[in-house]
Design a protein around this motif. Structure first.
Motif, mmCIF file in Angstrom:
data_model
loop_
_atom_site.group_PDB
_atom_site.id
_atom_site.type_symbol
_atom_site.label_atom_id
_atom_site.label_comp_id
_atom_site.label_asym_id
_atom_site.label_seq_id
_atom_site.Cartn_x
_atom_site.Cartn_y
_atom_site.Cartn_z
ATOM 1 N N VAL A 19 34.928 43.485 27.058
ATOM 2 C CA VAL A 19 35.030 44.912 27.586
ATOM 3 C C VAL A 19 35.513 44.358 29.142
ATOM 4 C CG1 VAL A 19 34.251 47.299 28.280
ATOM 5 C CG2 VAL A 19 33.615 45.212 25.807
ATOM 6 N N ASP A 20 35.259 44.023 29.852
ATOM 7 C CA ASP A 20 35.650 44.533 31.696
ATOM 8 C C ASP A 20 36.818 44.277 31.591
ATOM 9 O OD1 ASP A 20 32.797 45.694 31.972
ATOM 10 O OD2 ASP A 20 32.238 43.580 32.753
ATOM 11 N N ALA A 21 37.484 42.831 31.237
ATOM 12 C CA ALA A 21 38.165 42.552 31.311
ATOM 13 C C ALA A 21 39.184 43.616 30.837
ATOM 14 C CB ALA A 21 38.739 40.516 30.610
ATOM 15 N N MET A 22 38.998 43.665 29.304
ATOM 16 C CA MET A 22 40.080 44.521 28.687
ATOM 17 C C MET A 22 40.505 45.670 29.587
ATOM 18 S SD MET A 22 41.855 42.719 26.356
ATOM 19 C CE MET A 22 42.335 44.718 25.677
ATOM 20 N N THR A 23 39.353 46.440 29.542
ATOM 21 C CA THR A 23 39.513 47.569 30.498
ATOM 22 C C THR A 23 40.124 47.989 31.868
ATOM 23 O OG1 THR A 23 36.654 46.935 31.788
ATOM 24 C CG2 THR A 23 37.142 48.628 29.939
ATOM 25 N N ALA A 24 40.100 46.362 32.163
ATOM 26 C CA ALA A 24 41.379 45.761 33.405
ATOM 27 C C ALA A 24 42.767 45.973 33.005
ATOM 28 C CB ALA A 24 40.595 45.094 34.415
ATOM 29 N N TRP A 25 42.794 45.546 32.119
ATOM 30 C CA TRP A 25 44.096 45.173 31.801
ATOM 31 C C TRP A 25 44.787 46.928 30.819
ATOM 32 C CZ3 TRP A 25 46.353 46.081 26.617
ATOM 33 C CH2 TRP A 25 47.948 45.377 26.299
ATOM 34 N N LEU A 26 43.633 48.068 30.146
ATOM 35 C CA LEU A 26 44.361 49.090 29.765
ATOM 36 C C LEU A 26 44.182 49.625 30.743
ATOM 37 C CD1 LEU A 26 41.345 49.402 27.486
ATOM 38 C CD2 LEU A 26 43.841 49.091 26.719
#
Length: 134
Positions: A19-26
Motif C-alpha cells: 500500500v505504501d508504494a502504491m499510494t506514492a505512485w497514486l
C-alpha cells in the motif's frame, strides 16, 4: 444530470500488496488522499483517494477476507485533460508501458500502463458518454 465530484457514483475498488508504494505512485500521477483507515496493526483496511477531475479510487491492503479480485488484476480508465503528462508520471513512477499514447479513432488521446503491482491503467482525454451529459 449533476456531474460534480460529490455526485460520482462509480468508484473502482482495488487491493494492493504494498500500500505504501502504491499510494506514492497514486500521488505521483495526481490522486489526493481523502481518507485512509487503518486497523490496530496499521494495515490499510479502507482508503479513498480523489481524482482532481472527479471521482476517485477506493482501496485497501490485501487481506484474506477480502472479496476483491487478486491484487494486480484490476483495470481502470482514467479521464484527464492532459493524458500525456499523467502517462509520463505513471511511467516515471514505475509503471510499464502496455500501449503508447496515440490519438484514438473514436476521439481523444490515450495510452495504457501496468502499475507496479500489475494493474492495468488507461489514461485518456476521451470522456465516455460525454454527449449524453447535458
Amino acid at each position: 444530470m449533476n456531474t460534480d465530484a460529490a455526485a460520482v457514483r462509480l468508484w473502482p475498488a482495488m487491493q494492493f500488496r504494498d500500500v505504501d508504494a502504491m499510494t506514492a505512485w497514486l500521488r505521483a500521477i495526481g490522486f489526493t488522499e481523502h481518507a485512509t483507515h487503518r486497523d490496530e496493526a496499521g494495515t490499510v483496511v479502507h482508503a479513498e483517494w480523489l481524482w482532481p477531475g472527479g471521482g476517485g479510487l477506493m482501496f485497501g491492503a490485501v487481506r484474506p477476507e477480502s472479496p476483491l479480485q487478486p491484487a494486480g488484476s484490476g483495470a481502470v480508465y482514467l479521464v484527464t485533460d492532459d493524458p500525456d503528462s499523467v502517462f509520463d508520471a505513471a511511467v516515471a513512477g514505475g509503471a510499464s508501458i502496455e500501449r503508447a499514447m496515440v490519438d484514438q479513432d473514436y476521439g481523444g488521446r490515450g495510452g495504457s500502463v501496468r502499475d507496479p503491482e500489475g494493474n492495468h491503467w488507461s489514461f485518456g482525454s476521451y470522456q465516455p458518454g460525454a454527449e449524453a451529459i447535458p
